[in-house]
Scaffold this motif. Structure first.
Motif, short mmCIF file in Angstrom:
data_model
loop_
_atom_site.label_atom_id
_atom_site.label_comp_id
_atom_site.label_asym_id
_atom_site.label_seq_id
_atom_site.Cartn_x
_atom_site.Cartn_y
_atom_site.Cartn_z
N GLY A 77 0.86 -1.19 0.00
CA GLY A 77 0.00 0.00 0.00
C GLY A 77 0.89 1.24 0.00
N PHE A 78 0.67 2.13 -0.94
CA PHE A 78 1.50 3.33 -1.01
C PHE A 78 0.59 4.56 -1.01
N ILE A 79 0.76 5.42 -0.02
CA ILE A 79 0.00 6.67 0.01
C ILE A 79 0.97 7.80 -0.34
N PRO A 80 0.91 8.30 -1.59
CA PRO A 80 1.82 9.38 -1.96
C PRO A 80 1.36 10.70 -1.35
N GLN A 81 2.20 11.71 -1.51
CA GLN A 81 1.94 12.99 -0.85
C GLN A 81 0.61 13.61 -1.29
N ASN A 82 0.24 13.36 -2.56
CA ASN A 82 -1.03 13.95 -3.05
C ASN A 82 -2.21 12.99 -2.86
N PHE A 83 -2.03 11.98 -2.02
CA PHE A 83 -3.04 10.99 -1.62
C PHE A 83 -3.30 9.90 -2.67
N GLY A 84 -3.06 10.17 -3.95
CA GLY A 84 -3.15 9.12 -4.97
C GLY A 84 -4.55 8.58 -5.25
N LEU A 85 -5.60 9.38 -4.96
CA LEU A 85 -6.95 8.91 -5.29
C LEU A 85 -7.21 9.15 -6.79
N LEU A 86 -7.90 8.23 -7.43
CA LEU A 86 -8.20 8.42 -8.85
C LEU A 86 -9.39 9.37 -8.98
N PRO A 87 -9.22 10.49 -9.71
CA PRO A 87 -10.26 11.52 -9.75
C PRO A 87 -11.57 11.06 -10.37
N TRP A 88 -11.51 10.04 -11.24
CA TRP A 88 -12.73 9.61 -11.93
C TRP A 88 -13.48 8.50 -11.19
N ASP A 125 -20.27 8.44 4.96
CA ASP A 125 -21.23 9.31 4.26
C ASP A 125 -20.65 9.94 3.00
N LEU A 126 -19.37 9.71 2.76
CA LEU A 126 -18.72 10.34 1.60
C LEU A 126 -18.51 9.34 0.46
N LYS A 127 -19.03 8.12 0.65
CA LYS A 127 -18.79 7.03 -0.30
C LYS A 127 -19.01 7.39 -1.76
N ASN A 128 -20.06 8.19 -2.01
CA ASN A 128 -20.43 8.48 -3.40
C ASN A 128 -19.80 9.75 -3.95
N ARG A 129 -18.99 10.41 -3.12
CA ARG A 129 -18.37 11.65 -3.60
C ARG A 129 -17.08 11.36 -4.38
N TYR A 130 -16.75 12.29 -5.26
CA TYR A 130 -15.51 12.18 -6.04
C TYR A 130 -14.42 12.99 -5.34
N PRO A 131 -13.12 12.63 -5.54
CA PRO A 131 -12.04 13.32 -4.82
C PRO A 131 -12.13 14.84 -4.88
N LYS A 132 -12.55 15.40 -6.04
CA LYS A 132 -12.56 16.87 -6.12
C LYS A 132 -13.63 17.48 -5.21
N GLU A 133 -14.54 16.64 -4.71
CA GLU A 133 -15.60 17.14 -3.82
C GLU A 133 -15.23 16.96 -2.33
N LEU A 134 -13.96 16.62 -2.08
CA LEU A 134 -13.53 16.37 -0.70
C LEU A 134 -12.52 17.41 -0.22
N SER A 135 -12.50 17.65 1.10
CA SER A 135 -11.46 18.51 1.67
C SER A 135 -10.16 17.71 1.76
N GLY A 136 -9.06 18.38 2.08
CA GLY A 136 -7.77 17.69 2.21
C GLY A 136 -7.83 16.57 3.25
#
Ligand SMILES: Nc1ncnc2c1ncn2[C@@H]1O[C@H](COP(=O)(O)OP(=O)(O)OP(=O)(O)O)[C@@H](O)[C@H]1O
Ligand SMILES: [Mg+2]
Length: 251
Positions: A77-88, A125-136
């Motif tokens: 498991g690798f968590i890079p500095q920018n979190f590495g979540l896929l935006p899509w 509660d954030l399951k259906n949100r996309y990364p751009k809709e999340l805070s840091g």
């Protein structure tokens, strides 16, 4: 057990060669959590990139549980500095990504674990949100959930909490250690914060300037101490580490 022997990395181009890190020799017991602290540019990210399989060309030997480190064989498991979540992909799909890649069967036991981790990290509660809709901080928690859900043989984190404000950062550290204590994956994380290293590291590895080598490894006597931040020993150890860093980073 993660065994690293004489690991050295150089970046080569037709213009020049940069010796980025090493030689590094260290052995990390299963279930250890290592904090790596070192000056900017000493090779910390390079080190994590070798262990995560992103960098394939290096000198030396790295074995995990007796076999050569191989991201195809081992769950890393690798968590890079920018979190590495896929935006899509939404939070849920991001969290389940590694299970899908590895074709893991998602049975009722695993579903229970996924629910538990998501609840614990407060992202249910954030399951259906996309990364751009999340805070840091929310992205941070989603990337940690993803890492724990995959049940990694080795968990790597590059300055995991550096983007968070002071209080959210302390909360994120506490939450992380709480969940970590439950599953205890072998973990290496990079930090610039002495306080974070003491709070989260069972062992603290202090690196030299580039090319980074190990200046000192400290067994942290305060790891998993309750109310650590109010503890006088915490300040003493911070000051001790600060002294070692200052000496080790003198050029
Ligand atoms: N792709 C690359 N090509 C050439 N040199 C590189 C490359 N990536 C990193 N380096 C160099 O290798 C050294 C180590 O870089 P690295 O990113 O691992 O440092 P770091 O310890 O993670 O630094 P920071 O704390 O600033 O994140 C630096 O001197 C850097 O300039
Ligand atoms: Mg870095």
């Amino acid at each position: 057990m993660l065994d690293i022997e004489n690991l050295s990395v150089s970046y080569k181009s037709n213009r020049n060669t940069v010796h980025a890190i090493g030689p590094i020799t260290m052995a990390i017991e299963s279930g250890d959590i290592i904090a790596m602290i070192g000056p900017s540019g000493c090779g910390k990210s390079t080190f994590l990139h070798v262990l995560s399989g992103i960098i394939k060309e290096y000198d030396g030997l790295v074995t995990l549980n007796g076999t050569g480190l191989n991201p195809k064989l081992h769950d890393i498991g690798f968590i890079p500095q920018n979190f590495g979540l896929l935006p899509w992909k939404n939070v849920e799909k991001n969290c389940l990504l590694s299970l899908k890649i590895k074709n893991k069967i998602i049975d009722s036991e695993l579903i229970e674990k996924i629910d538990y981790i998501m609840n614990r990290l407060n992202i249910q509660d954030l399951k259906n949100r996309y990364p751009k809709e999340l805070s840091g901080g929310q992205k941070q928690r989603a990337s940690i959930a993803r890492a724990f859900i995959m049940n990694p043989d080795l968990l790597l984190m590059d300055e995991p909490f550096s983007a968070l404000d002071a209080i959210t950062r302390e909360e994120a550290q506490e939450l992380f250690i709480d969940v970590w204590n439950q599953y205890k994956p072998t973990t290496i994380f990079v930090t610039h914060s002495i306080e974070e290293a003491i709070y989260m590291g069972k062992k603290i590895v202090i690196m030299s300037h580039c090319p980074g080598t190990i200046v000192k490894t400290i067994d942290n006597p305060l790891f998993n101490t309750e109310n650590l931040r109010q503890n006088e020993e915490y300040l003493k150890l911070s000051s001790h580490i600060r002294t070692i860093i200052k000496k080790g980073w003198e050029v």
